[in-house]
Write a protein that holds these residues in place. Structure first.
Motif, PDB file in Angstrom:
ATOM      1  N   ILE A  44       1.032  -1.323   0.355  1.00 57.79           N
ATOM      2  CA  ILE A  44       0.007   0.188  -0.069  1.00 57.79           C
ATOM      3  C   ILE A  44       1.095   1.620  -0.061  1.00 57.79           C
ATOM      4  CG2 ILE A  44      -1.802   1.518   1.910  1.00 57.79           C
ATOM      5  CD1 ILE A  44      -2.914  -1.496   2.483  1.00 57.79           C
ATOM      6  N   VAL A  45       2.004   1.535   0.929  1.00 58.62           N
ATOM      7  CA  VAL A  45       2.972   2.417   0.983  1.00 58.62           C
ATOM      8  C   VAL A  45       3.663   2.218  -0.709  1.00 58.62           C
ATOM      9  CG1 VAL A  45       4.548   2.829   2.152  1.00 58.62           C
ATOM     10  CG2 VAL A  45       2.975   2.197   3.225  1.00 58.62           C
ATOM     11  N   VAL A  49       3.288   5.638  -2.784  1.00 54.94           N
ATOM     12  CA  VAL A  49       4.013   6.816  -3.143  1.00 54.94           C
ATOM     13  C   VAL A  49       4.140   7.053  -4.139  1.00 54.94           C
ATOM     14  CG1 VAL A  49       6.979   7.110  -2.747  1.00 54.94           C
ATOM     15  CG2 VAL A  49       4.967   6.559  -1.010  1.00 54.94           C
ATOM     16  N   ARG A  50       4.176   6.048  -5.325  1.00 54.63           N
ATOM     17  CA  ARG A  50       4.240   6.056  -6.833  1.00 54.63           C
ATOM     18  C   ARG A  50       2.684   6.654  -7.725  1.00 54.63           C
ATOM     19  NH1 ARG A  50       7.379   1.916  -9.254  1.00 54.63           N
ATOM     20  NH2 ARG A  50       7.241   3.399 -11.034  1.00 54.63           N
ATOM     21  N   GLU A  51       1.296   6.157  -6.772  1.00 51.05           N
ATOM     22  CA  GLU A  51       0.542   7.069  -7.749  1.00 51.05           C
ATOM     23  C   GLU A  51      -0.208   7.280  -6.720  1.00 51.05           C
ATOM     24  OE1 GLU A  51      -2.028   8.312  -9.616  1.00 51.05           O
ATOM     25  OE2 GLU A  51      -0.472   7.151 -11.086  1.00 51.05           O
ATOM     26  N   PRO A  52      -0.584   8.460  -6.509  1.00 54.36           N
ATOM     27  CA  PRO A  52      -1.336   8.959  -4.991  1.00 54.36           C
ATOM     28  C   PRO A  52      -2.426   8.660  -4.905  1.00 54.36           C
ATOM     29  CG  PRO A  52       0.504  10.380  -5.714  1.00 54.36           C
ATOM     30  CD  PRO A  52       0.464   9.793  -6.884  1.00 54.36           C
ATOM     31  N   ALA A  53      -3.225   8.033  -6.358  1.00 51.64           N
ATOM     32  CA  ALA A  53      -4.489   8.472  -6.738  1.00 51.64           C
ATOM     33  C   ALA A  53      -5.338   6.683  -6.426  1.00 51.64           C
ATOM     34  CB  ALA A  53      -4.937   8.129  -7.705  1.00 51.64           C
ATOM     35  N   ASN A 315      -4.911  -4.287  -8.086  1.00 51.64           N
ATOM     36  CA  ASN A 315      -4.841  -3.072  -8.576  1.00 51.64           C
ATOM     37  C   ASN A 315      -3.997  -2.072  -8.889  1.00 51.64           C
ATOM     38  OD1 ASN A 315      -5.496   0.222  -7.237  1.00 51.64           O
ATOM     39  ND2 ASN A 315      -8.004  -1.063  -8.005  1.00 51.64           N
ATOM     40  N   GLY A 316      -2.730  -2.526  -7.807  1.00 53.66           N
ATOM     41  CA  GLY A 316      -2.068  -1.059  -8.170  1.00 53.66           C
ATOM     42  C   GLY A 316      -0.628  -1.477  -9.255  1.00 53.66           C
ATOM     43  N   LEU A 317      -0.531  -2.717  -9.734  1.00 51.84           N
ATOM     44  CA  LEU A 317      -0.085  -3.051 -10.680  1.00 51.84           C
ATOM     45  C   LEU A 317      -0.357  -2.584 -11.950  1.00 51.84           C
ATOM     46  CD1 LEU A 317       1.249  -6.840 -10.321  1.00 51.84           C
ATOM     47  CD2 LEU A 317       2.447  -4.768  -9.929  1.00 51.84           C
ATOM     48  N   THR A 318      -1.969  -2.272 -11.865  1.00 49.03           N
ATOM     49  CA  THR A 318      -2.474  -1.600 -13.242  1.00 49.03           C
ATOM     50  C   THR A 318      -2.130  -0.670 -13.041  1.00 49.03           C
ATOM     51  OG1 THR A 318      -4.276  -3.335 -12.829  1.00 49.03           O
ATOM     52  CG2 THR A 318      -4.763  -1.775 -14.172  1.00 49.03           C
ATOM     53  N   TYR A 324       0.437  -6.621 -18.311  1.00 50.36           N
ATOM     54  CA  TYR A 324      -0.849  -7.823 -17.657  1.00 50.36           C
ATOM     55  C   TYR A 324       0.391  -9.069 -18.290  1.00 50.36           C
ATOM     56  CZ  TYR A 324      -1.597  -9.838 -22.262  1.00 50.36           C
ATOM     57  OH  TYR A 324      -1.406 -10.141 -23.834  1.00 50.36           O
ATOM     58  N   TYR A 325       0.627  -9.860 -18.902  1.00 50.57           N
ATOM     59  CA  TYR A 325       1.261 -11.096 -18.843  1.00 50.57           C
ATOM     60  C   TYR A 325       2.407 -10.856 -17.861  1.00 50.57           C
ATOM     61  CZ  TYR A 325       4.625  -8.058 -21.886  1.00 50.57           C
ATOM     62  OH  TYR A 325       5.682  -7.109 -21.928  1.00 50.57           O
ATOM     63  N   LEU A 326       2.101 -10.458 -17.050  1.00 54.73           N
ATOM     64  CA  LEU A 326       3.600 -10.247 -15.997  1.00 54.73           C
ATOM     65  C   LEU A 326       2.796 -10.235 -14.608  1.00 54.73           C
ATOM     66  CD1 LEU A 326       6.433  -7.303 -16.609  1.00 54.73           C
ATOM     67  CD2 LEU A 326       6.236 -10.719 -16.183  1.00 54.73           C
ATOM     68  N   GLN A 327       2.092 -10.059 -14.385  1.00 54.86           N
ATOM     69  CA  GLN A 327       1.050  -9.405 -13.032  1.00 54.86           C
ATOM     70  C   GLN A 327       0.927 -10.950 -12.083  1.00 54.86           C
ATOM     71  OE1 GLN A 327      -3.016  -7.557 -13.556  1.00 54.86           O
ATOM     72  NE2 GLN A 327      -1.904  -5.550 -14.970  1.00 54.86           N
ATOM     73  N   ASP A 328       0.223 -12.062 -12.802  1.00 54.52           N
ATOM     74  CA  ASP A 328      -0.314 -13.627 -12.367  1.00 54.52           C
ATOM     75  C   ASP A 328       1.767 -13.527 -11.769  1.00 54.52           C
ATOM     76  OD1 ASP A 328      -2.002 -13.344 -12.129  1.00 54.52           O
ATOM     77  OD2 ASP A 328      -2.278 -14.809 -14.723  1.00 54.52           O
ATOM     78  N   PHE A 329       2.126 -13.834 -12.280  1.00 53.71           N
ATOM     79  CA  PHE A 329       4.040 -13.707 -12.100  1.00 53.71           C
ATOM     80  C   PHE A 329       4.228 -13.124 -10.875  1.00 53.71           C
ATOM     81  CE2 PHE A 329       8.216 -13.531 -11.880  1.00 53.71           C
ATOM     82  CZ  PHE A 329       8.904 -13.979 -11.647  1.00 53.71           C
TER      83      PHE A 329
END
Length: 353
Positions: A44-45, A49-53, A315-318, A324-329
């Protein structure tokens, strides 16, 4: 007098060493109990930090809404795990339930409560079917529920000829489904309390609180855990183990069908592909729950936190535009690290290497 040279010193021989040992053990116990929560907080932190929204109220409730279905199915799996079983059919039950609700509405022109009743009836029937297979016909849990998974996955396709079901769908007999999804039904998946809190989140909260209380503070829950720990001993103590195990699968099926109801109400149609990814995510949430706060057994709050962990990560990765092909990994890697950290620290805290 001088101390014998052969005397072996221990950490408790001096106050300083004893203090260090106690602090070390306390730290290890804290890391064991909170390892997964620490990783979640760190995520979460980093995302904030990377995306305040990321910390916007709307986005946080979006995460909870996205994980609500998976968390509900995970709660059902958790109940069966506590009883010494394993329900692999929850994804198919949810998918079949949302198809059943859609059929009642757009083919039979039924009302919202008729669709709700059809969903719950299907889930209860599927859970009862699983329970009877396991306790009366002595089919192993995984095999029985795997059979139900395939049975329902195929059954839901038959009434529509393999098509998703919505207003205007042409049925196999050539007729057109001209019913509609009433607003009263769609409210289950789309309404918001105070225009902020989605209805599925409220349903998840209610189910989480109810099932947590039942599992932790009632005789039914204690007997379920006793059966899962040692069914023979529970039976010798007088517990009707077969009936309790059937009840566990019925509860799992009913909760899974509630998840299917929310899917149908949210998307406004019967989607034949709705249950494809639900099972693995629900099972992952239930198993991750073992590591939450050092429980080391199936527990409902841990399952919900496990589902939220996965939801926060995706959600954060998105939001960070991760491919998308890295998210499951990445999801799998972080889960493995968090679980390995929790259980390896737990072994050290218990004095086992």
């Amino acid at each position: 007098m001088m101390r014998s040279a052969s005397t072996t010193l221990t950490p408790e021989d001096t106050p300083a060493r004893g203090f260090v040992a106690r602090r070390r053990d306390s730290l290890l116990a804290l890391l064991e109990r909170g390892g997964l929560l620490f990783v979640l907080a760190a995520l979460i932190v980093v995302f904030a930090v990377r995306e305040p929204a990321f910390l916007n109220v709307a986005n946080l409730f979006s995460i909870l809404q996205a994980v609500s279905i998976v968390a509900l199915l995970g709660i059902g799996v958790t109940i069966t795990l506590a009883a010494g079983g394993f329900d692999l059919s929850v994804g198919s039950i949810a998918a079949s339930a949302q198809m059943a609700a859609s059929y009642v509405l757009v083919v039979w022109h039924g009302g919202a409560w008729g669709a709700v009743a059809a969903c719950l009836a299907l889930g209860i029937a599927a859970g009862l079917f699983n329970g009877v297979l396991i306790t009366r016909l002595h089919v192993p849990d995984q095999l029985a529920t795997l059979g139900t998974l395939f049975l329902l996955a195929g059954l839901q396709l038959i009434p529509t000829g393999g098509r998703s079901l919505a207003t205007g769908t042409i049925l196999p007999d050539g007729t057109e489904a001209d019913g509609t999804f009433p607003d009263a039904f769609l409210a289950f998946g789309r309404a918001r309390l105070l225009d902020v809190i989605p209805a599925p989140v409220l349903v998840l909260l209610a189910v989480t609180v109810l099932v947590s209380i039942v599992m932790a503070a009632t005789r039914w829950g204690r007997v379920i855990y006793a059966i899962g720990g040692n069914e023979t001993a529970a039976r010798l103590a007088g517990a009707p183990a077969a009936r309790y195990r059937i009840a566990a699968y019925v509860a799992s099926g009913a909760i899974a069908s509630l998840g299917g109801l929310l899917i149908a109400a949210r998307v406004g149609r019967g989607d034949v592909s709705a249950g494809h990814s639900l099972l693995l995510d629900a099972v992952a949430a239930a198993l991750v729950g073992y590591a939450v706060w050092g429980a080391k057994r199936p527990n409902v709050p841990g399952t919900v936190i496990g589902a939220v962990f996965v939801g926060v990560l995706l959600n954060g990765l998105t939001m960070l535009n991760a491919p998308y092909y890295l998210q499951d990994f990445i999801k799998g890697a972080l889960l493995v690290v968090a679980l390995a950290f929790t259980f390896s620290v737990g072994r050290r805290a218990d004095g086992r290497v």
